[in-house]
Motif scaffolding. Structure first.
Motif, PDB file in Angstrom:
ATOM      1  N   SER A   1      30.091  -8.635  29.824  1.00  0.00           N
ATOM      2  CA  SER A   1      30.320  -9.898  29.123  1.00  0.00           C
ATOM      3  C   SER A   1      31.812 -10.227  29.054  1.00  0.00           C
ATOM      4  N   THR A   2      32.655  -9.196  28.837  1.00  0.00           N
ATOM      5  CA  THR A   2      34.110  -9.414  28.825  1.00  0.00           C
ATOM      6  C   THR A   2      34.591  -9.818  30.211  1.00  0.00           C
ATOM      7  N   TYR A   3      34.105  -9.111  31.208  1.00  0.00           N
ATOM      8  CA  TYR A   3      34.428  -9.411  32.602  1.00  0.00           C
ATOM      9  C   TYR A   3      34.049 -10.856  32.936  1.00  0.00           C
ATOM     10  N   TYR A   4      32.855 -11.248  32.512  1.00  0.00           N
ATOM     11  CA  TYR A   4      32.368 -12.619  32.737  1.00  0.00           C
ATOM     12  C   TYR A   4      33.283 -13.656  32.075  1.00  0.00           C
ATOM     13  N   ASN A   5      33.692 -13.388  30.830  1.00  0.00           N
ATOM     14  CA  ASN A   5      34.519 -14.359  30.103  1.00  0.00           C
ATOM     15  C   ASN A   5      35.918 -14.488  30.692  1.00  0.00           C
ATOM     16  N   TYR A   6      36.481 -13.386  31.162  1.00  0.00           N
ATOM     17  CA  TYR A   6      37.772 -13.469  31.862  1.00  0.00           C
ATOM     18  C   TYR A   6      37.658 -14.419  33.057  1.00  0.00           C
ATOM     19  N   LEU A   7      36.645 -14.206  33.873  1.00  0.00           N
ATOM     20  CA  LEU A   7      36.461 -15.018  35.073  1.00  0.00           C
ATOM     21  C   LEU A   7      36.118 -16.465  34.727  1.00  0.00           C
ATOM     22  N   ARG A   8      35.353 -16.658  33.655  1.00  0.00           N
ATOM     23  CA  ARG A   8      34.973 -18.012  33.256  1.00  0.00           C
ATOM     24  C   ARG A   8      36.206 -18.827  32.863  1.00  0.00           C
ATOM     25  N   HIS A   9      37.083 -18.224  32.056  1.00  0.00           N
ATOM     26  CA  HIS A   9      38.282 -18.949  31.636  1.00  0.00           C
ATOM     27  C   HIS A   9      39.237 -19.165  32.810  1.00  0.00           C
ATOM     28  N   LEU A  10      39.324 -18.189  33.692  1.00  0.00           N
ATOM     29  CA  LEU A  10      40.190 -18.328  34.854  1.00  0.00           C
ATOM     30  C   LEU A  10      39.681 -19.421  35.785  1.00  0.00           C
ATOM     31  N   THR A  11      38.373 -19.524  35.917  1.00  0.00           N
ATOM     32  CA  THR A  11      37.773 -20.577  36.734  1.00  0.00           C
ATOM     33  C   THR A  11      38.109 -21.955  36.174  1.00  0.00           C
ATOM     34  N   LYS A  12      38.015 -22.102  34.853  1.00  0.00           N
ATOM     35  CA  LYS A  12      38.350 -23.376  34.216  1.00  0.00           C
ATOM     36  C   LYS A  12      39.824 -23.726  34.443  1.00  0.00           C
ATOM     37  N   PHE A  13      40.687 -22.706  34.376  1.00  0.00           N
ATOM     38  CA  PHE A  13      42.117 -22.946  34.581  1.00  0.00           C
ATOM     39  C   PHE A  13      42.402 -23.440  35.998  1.00  0.00           C
TER      40      PHE A  13
ATOM     41  N   GLU B   1      46.185 -31.048  39.625  1.00  0.00           N
ATOM     42  CA  GLU B   1      47.567 -31.339  39.242  1.00  0.00           C
ATOM     43  C   GLU B   1      48.455 -31.555  40.468  1.00  0.00           C
ATOM     44  N   PRO B   2      49.468 -32.442  40.331  1.00  0.00           N
ATOM     45  CA  PRO B   2      50.383 -32.697  41.451  1.00  0.00           C
ATOM     46  C   PRO B   2      51.059 -31.410  41.925  1.00  0.00           C
ATOM     47  N   GLY B   3      51.118 -31.248  43.241  1.00  0.00           N
ATOM     48  CA  GLY B   3      51.770 -30.075  43.817  1.00  0.00           C
ATOM     49  C   GLY B   3      50.826 -28.923  44.074  1.00  0.00           C
ATOM     50  N   TYR B   4      49.610 -28.983  43.513  1.00  0.00           N
ATOM     51  CA  TYR B   4      48.658 -27.890  43.681  1.00  0.00           C
ATOM     52  C   TYR B   4      47.395 -28.311  44.424  1.00  0.00           C
ATOM     53  N   LYS B   5      47.200 -29.604  44.597  1.00  0.00           N
ATOM     54  CA  LYS B   5      45.980 -30.087  45.245  1.00  0.00           C
ATOM     55  C   LYS B   5      45.814 -29.512  46.649  1.00  0.00           C
ATOM     56  N   SER B   6      46.917 -29.337  47.334  1.00  0.00           N
ATOM     57  CA  SER B   6      46.839 -28.823  48.709  1.00  0.00           C
ATOM     58  C   SER B   6      46.746 -27.304  48.746  1.00  0.00           C
ATOM     59  N   LYS B   7      47.014 -26.663  47.621  1.00  0.00           N
ATOM     60  CA  LYS B   7      47.038 -25.200  47.582  1.00  0.00           C
ATOM     61  C   LYS B   7      45.730 -24.597  47.078  1.00  0.00           C
ATOM     62  N   ILE B   8      44.950 -25.419  46.365  1.00  0.00           N
ATOM     63  CA  ILE B   8      43.708 -24.899  45.778  1.00  0.00           C
ATOM     64  C   ILE B   8      42.528 -25.731  46.257  1.00  0.00           C
ATOM     65  N   ILE B   9      41.654 -25.114  47.016  1.00  0.00           N
ATOM     66  CA  ILE B   9      40.433 -25.778  47.469  1.00  0.00           C
ATOM     67  C   ILE B   9      39.335 -25.456  46.457  1.00  0.00           C
ATOM     68  N   PRO B  10      38.781 -26.465  45.805  1.00  0.00           N
ATOM     69  CA  PRO B  10      37.784 -26.228  44.751  1.00  0.00           C
ATOM     70  C   PRO B  10      36.659 -25.290  45.152  1.00  0.00           C
ATOM     71  N   ASP B  11      36.205 -25.377  46.409  1.00  0.00           N
ATOM     72  CA  ASP B  11      35.106 -24.511  46.856  1.00  0.00           C
ATOM     73  C   ASP B  11      35.477 -23.031  46.774  1.00  0.00           C
ATOM     74  N   LYS B  12      36.767 -22.716  46.938  1.00  0.00           N
ATOM     75  CA  LYS B  12      37.208 -21.321  46.912  1.00  0.00           C
ATOM     76  C   LYS B  12      37.177 -20.742  45.504  1.00  0.00           C
ATOM     77  N   ILE B  13      37.303 -21.616  44.501  1.00  0.00           N
ATOM     78  CA  ILE B  13      37.307 -21.156  43.113  1.00  0.00           C
ATOM     79  C   ILE B  13      35.972 -20.502  42.763  1.00  0.00           C
ATOM     80  N   ALA B  14      34.917 -20.940  43.443  1.00  0.00           N
ATOM     81  CA  ALA B  14      33.574 -20.400  43.179  1.00  0.00           C
ATOM     82  C   ALA B  14      33.494 -18.896  43.421  1.00  0.00           C
TER      83      ALA B  14
END
Length: 275
Positions: A34-46, A53-66
């Motif tokens: 459950s702790t492991y899950y919550n760490y990943l859940r909050h990191l996913t939201k971040f 955000e400007p400057g990061y759109k090209s660096k983060i592909i939403p599909d990879k966050i999954a």
């Protein structure tokens, strides 16, 4: 993380982080699922927020966050409800009735235990609640962070003492009236700390019999009171937070429709009924 050092968010980085997190320990034990899950859940939201955000759109592909998510099976295990062990109303009555009133400390402790059940408030709120935040006529508690009340996420929580038992309400009202007769003001604590008596010539510490208009610095003393009184009564110890579960269980059984259920949820400070 600085933009220049961020690099690209990749599936490999996500998987590597999950492997690293699995090896982390707390007090010599691996992190619970459950702790492991919550760490990943909050990191996913971040990262989901950061990807827009400007400057990061090209660096983060939403599909990879999954790739930060657990499997469905792991999520189901991590989020499943764990039954709580909490005291019944009869226990609370026995505990409060076992306190022989010989001094102010006894009266405060009895009122504190009764208030914990009737309000369902968290121990931090109990330790930081000013006298002026409780209206003895309406039985409404204004858990207001602006008044110094420490609530979860600093939320304003209007709470009504729930009428589970007339005697328990009486203990609270007697205590409030006693404090006001001593000259306690609205900014003073509803549950003040014990007054330290160092004895004659400050040579020894005497058992406290009075309170002083000073807030407890931590919630540790609240838990100590519950434990001490349970031991003296020959009863098992239940932490203050379990009284919150008792309050919900008693209120839930009295609800006749969803409106009442929603009101109880709000009374405990929950934004969503599902909580």
């Amino acid at each position: 993380t600085k933009q220049a050092d961020f690099g690209k968010f990749s599936a490999e980085k996500a998987i590597e982080f999950k492997k690293w997190l699995q090896k982390r320990e707390h007090l010599g034990q691996p992190l619970s699922l459950s702790t492991y899950y919550n760490y990943l859940r909050h990191l996913t939201k971040f990262f989901t927020w950061l990807s827009g955000e400007p400057g990061y759109k090209s660096k983060i592909i939403p599909d990879k966050i999954a790739y930060l998510r657990l499997s469905r099976k792991e999520e189901r295990i991590a989020t499943q409800y764990t039954p709580r062990n909490f005291p019944p109303l009869e226990y609370v009555r026995k505990l409060t009735d076992s306190i022989k009133i010989d001094c102010e400390i006894d009266q405060r402790d009895r009122a504190l235990i009764a208030f914990a059940l009737l309000s369902g408030a968290r121990d931090k709120a109990l330790a930081t609640l000013p006298l002026g935040c409780f209206d003895e006529d309406t039985l409404i508690i204004n858990q207001n962070p602006r008044a110094g009340v420490e609530t979860k996420f600093a939320k304003l929580i209007p709470t009504t003492l729930l009428p589970f038992n007339k005697e328990l309400i009486g203990y609270v009202l007697q205590w409030v009236q006693h404090l006001k007769s001593k000259g306690f003001g609205s900014q003073d604590p509803l549950f003040p700390r014990s007054k330290v008596d160092q004895g004659e010539n400050n040579l020894s510490f005497e058992p406290a019999r009075e309170v002083e208009a000073v807030f407890w610095k931590t919630t540790g003393r609240v838990r100590e009171i519950f434990k001490k009184r349970a031991q003296e009564a020959g009863l098992p110890y239940f932490p203050p937070h379990t009284f919150r579960h008792t309050a919900f269980d008693l209120a839930k059984k009295a609800c006749k429709n969803m409106e009442q259920f929603s009101a109880i949820s709000q009374n405990l400070g929950h934004k969503y009924v599902a909580t």
